[in-house]
Scaffold this motif. Structure first.
Motif, PDB file in Angstrom:
ATOM      1  N   ALA A  55      -6.347  53.352  15.847  1.00 20.47           N
ATOM      2  CA  ALA A  55      -5.764  52.774  17.626  1.00 20.47           C
ATOM      3  C   ALA A  55      -6.652  51.918  17.991  1.00 20.47           C
ATOM      4  CB  ALA A  55      -4.385  54.229  18.384  1.00 20.47           C
ATOM      5  N   LEU A  56      -7.872  52.495  18.221  1.00 18.64           N
ATOM      6  CA  LEU A  56      -8.834  52.157  19.377  1.00 18.64           C
ATOM      7  C   LEU A  56      -9.569  50.980  18.629  1.00 18.64           C
ATOM      8  CD1 LEU A  56     -11.139  52.665  21.373  1.00 18.64           C
ATOM      9  CD2 LEU A  56     -12.676  53.774  20.052  1.00 18.64           C
ATOM     10  N   ARG A  57      -9.420  51.132  17.391  1.00 18.57           N
ATOM     11  CA  ARG A  57      -9.994  49.540  17.185  1.00 18.57           C
ATOM     12  C   ARG A  57      -9.221  48.619  16.911  1.00 18.57           C
ATOM     13  NH1 ARG A  57     -12.419  52.765  13.062  1.00 18.57           N
ATOM     14  NH2 ARG A  57     -10.658  53.302  11.663  1.00 18.57           N
ATOM     15  N   LEU A  58      -7.417  49.101  16.741  1.00 21.34           N
ATOM     16  CA  LEU A  58      -6.225  47.639  17.698  1.00 21.34           C
ATOM     17  C   LEU A  58      -6.663  47.475  18.576  1.00 21.34           C
ATOM     18  CD1 LEU A  58      -4.762  46.224  16.339  1.00 21.34           C
ATOM     19  CD2 LEU A  58      -2.672  47.480  17.008  1.00 21.34           C
ATOM     20  N   PHE A  59      -6.915  48.408  19.954  1.00 22.82           N
ATOM     21  CA  PHE A  59      -6.771  47.654  20.791  1.00 22.82           C
ATOM     22  C   PHE A  59      -7.817  46.788  21.246  1.00 22.82           C
ATOM     23  CE2 PHE A  59      -7.019  49.397  25.635  1.00 22.82           C
ATOM     24  CZ  PHE A  59      -5.451  48.497  25.916  1.00 22.82           C
ATOM     25  N   GLU A  60      -8.976  47.806  20.881  1.00 22.91           N
ATOM     26  CA  GLU A  60     -10.343  46.631  21.447  1.00 22.91           C
ATOM     27  C   GLU A  60     -10.268  45.277  20.795  1.00 22.91           C
ATOM     28  OE1 GLU A  60     -14.516  47.842  21.234  1.00 22.91           O
ATOM     29  OE2 GLU A  60     -13.988  47.380  19.151  1.00 22.91           O
ATOM     30  N   ALA A  61      -9.522  44.879  19.848  1.00 24.90           N
ATOM     31  CA  ALA A  61      -9.131  43.832  18.737  1.00 24.90           C
ATOM     32  C   ALA A  61      -8.521  43.092  19.704  1.00 24.90           C
ATOM     33  CB  ALA A  61      -8.535  44.017  17.454  1.00 24.90           C
ATOM     34  N   LEU A  62      -7.244  43.862  20.120  1.00 28.74           N
ATOM     35  CA  LEU A  62      -6.077  43.030  20.960  1.00 28.74           C
ATOM     36  C   LEU A  62      -6.944  42.618  22.567  1.00 28.74           C
ATOM     37  CD1 LEU A  62      -2.789  44.769  20.367  1.00 28.74           C
ATOM     38  CD2 LEU A  62      -3.709  42.625  19.449  1.00 28.74           C
ATOM     39  N   VAL A  63      -7.501  43.049  22.798  1.00 32.04           N
ATOM     40  CA  VAL A  63      -8.074  43.143  24.332  1.00 32.04           C
ATOM     41  C   VAL A  63      -9.246  41.865  24.240  1.00 32.04           C
ATOM     42  CG1 VAL A  63      -9.861  43.929  26.191  1.00 32.04           C
ATOM     43  CG2 VAL A  63      -8.052  45.355  24.938  1.00 32.04           C
ATOM     44  N   GLU A  65      -8.962  39.318  21.985  1.00 32.17           N
ATOM     45  CA  GLU A  65      -8.048  38.070  21.562  1.00 32.17           C
ATOM     46  C   GLU A  65      -7.508  37.770  22.765  1.00 32.17           C
ATOM     47  OE1 GLU A  65      -7.892  36.167  19.463  1.00 32.17           O
ATOM     48  OE2 GLU A  65      -9.333  37.146  18.003  1.00 32.17           O
ATOM     49  N   HIS A  66      -7.368  38.818  24.013  1.00 23.68           N
ATOM     50  CA  HIS A  66      -6.396  38.100  25.057  1.00 23.68           C
ATOM     51  C   HIS A  66      -7.509  37.957  25.969  1.00 23.68           C
ATOM     52  CE1 HIS A  66      -3.893  39.296  28.473  1.00 23.68           C
ATOM     53  NE2 HIS A  66      -5.063  39.754  29.253  1.00 23.68           N
ATOM     54  N   GLU A  67      -9.027  39.026  26.442  1.00 24.12           N
ATOM     55  CA  GLU A  67      -9.707  37.790  26.995  1.00 24.12           C
ATOM     56  C   GLU A  67     -10.242  36.511  26.673  1.00 24.12           C
ATOM     57  OE1 GLU A  67     -12.427  42.422  28.092  1.00 24.12           O
ATOM     58  OE2 GLU A  67     -12.852  40.834  26.510  1.00 24.12           O
ATOM     59  N   LYS A  68      -9.878  36.135  25.096  1.00 23.12           N
ATOM     60  CA  LYS A  68      -9.790  34.689  24.550  1.00 23.12           C
ATOM     61  C   LYS A  68      -9.139  33.742  25.019  1.00 23.12           C
ATOM     62  CE  LYS A  68     -12.611  36.192  21.007  1.00 23.12           C
ATOM     63  NZ  LYS A  68     -12.336  36.329  19.063  1.00 23.12           N
ATOM     64  N   GLY A  69      -7.850  34.380  25.429  1.00 24.03           N
ATOM     65  CA  GLY A  69      -6.645  33.959  26.400  1.00 24.03           C
ATOM     66  C   GLY A  69      -5.449  33.373  25.267  1.00 24.03           C
ATOM     67  N   ALA A  70      -6.091  34.354  23.679  1.00 22.25           N
ATOM     68  CA  ALA A  70      -4.665  34.189  23.057  1.00 22.25           C
ATOM     69  C   ALA A  70      -3.285  34.981  23.893  1.00 22.25           C
ATOM     70  CB  ALA A  70      -5.170  35.312  21.720  1.00 22.25           C
ATOM     71  N   GLU A  71      -2.300  34.942  23.038  1.00 19.28           N
ATOM     72  CA  GLU A  71      -1.014  35.155  23.096  1.00 19.28           C
ATOM     73  C   GLU A  71      -0.337  35.855  21.661  1.00 19.28           C
ATOM     74  OE1 GLU A  71       1.487  31.700  24.805  1.00 19.28           O
ATOM     75  OE2 GLU A  71       0.424  32.124  26.318  1.00 19.28           O
TER      76      GLU A  71
END
Length: 88
Positions: A55-63, A65-71
């Motif tokens: 869960a931590l790995r997934l959440f980290e990847a989502l954060v 991507e979000h910081e790069k502007g991903a939707e």
């Protein structure tokens, strides 16, 4: 049997053949514990720790991507694509 490891400090290297870990103790309400157990069962994880690491790995990847502007969006089985708001 649980094997305890000596706590490492920032910058300190593990000795050869030794894993550096830190024990973390969590207090969770019953509903959260049930969710953790269900995820462990569904994913066939070996431990609660494995579920949390994944869960931590997934959440980290989502954060990141979000910081790069991903939707984020989801495609449902019927083909419908819906916007998924993870971070509001």
């Amino acid at each position: 049997m649980h094997r305890h490891h000596r706590r490492r400090f920032h910058g300190e290297e593990a000795e050869p053949g030794e894993r550096a870990t830190t024990r973390v103790q969590l207090e969770m309400p019953p509903q959260a514990m049930e969710r953790l157990q269900k995820l462990k069962d569904k994913t066939e994880a070996a431990s609660y720790a494995e579920v949390i690491r994944n869960a931590l790995r997934l959440f980290e990847a989502l954060v990141e991507e979000h910081e790069k502007g991903a939707e984020f969006s989801l495609r449902r089985p019927d083909g419908e694509t819906v916007q998924y708001k993870i971070f509001v």
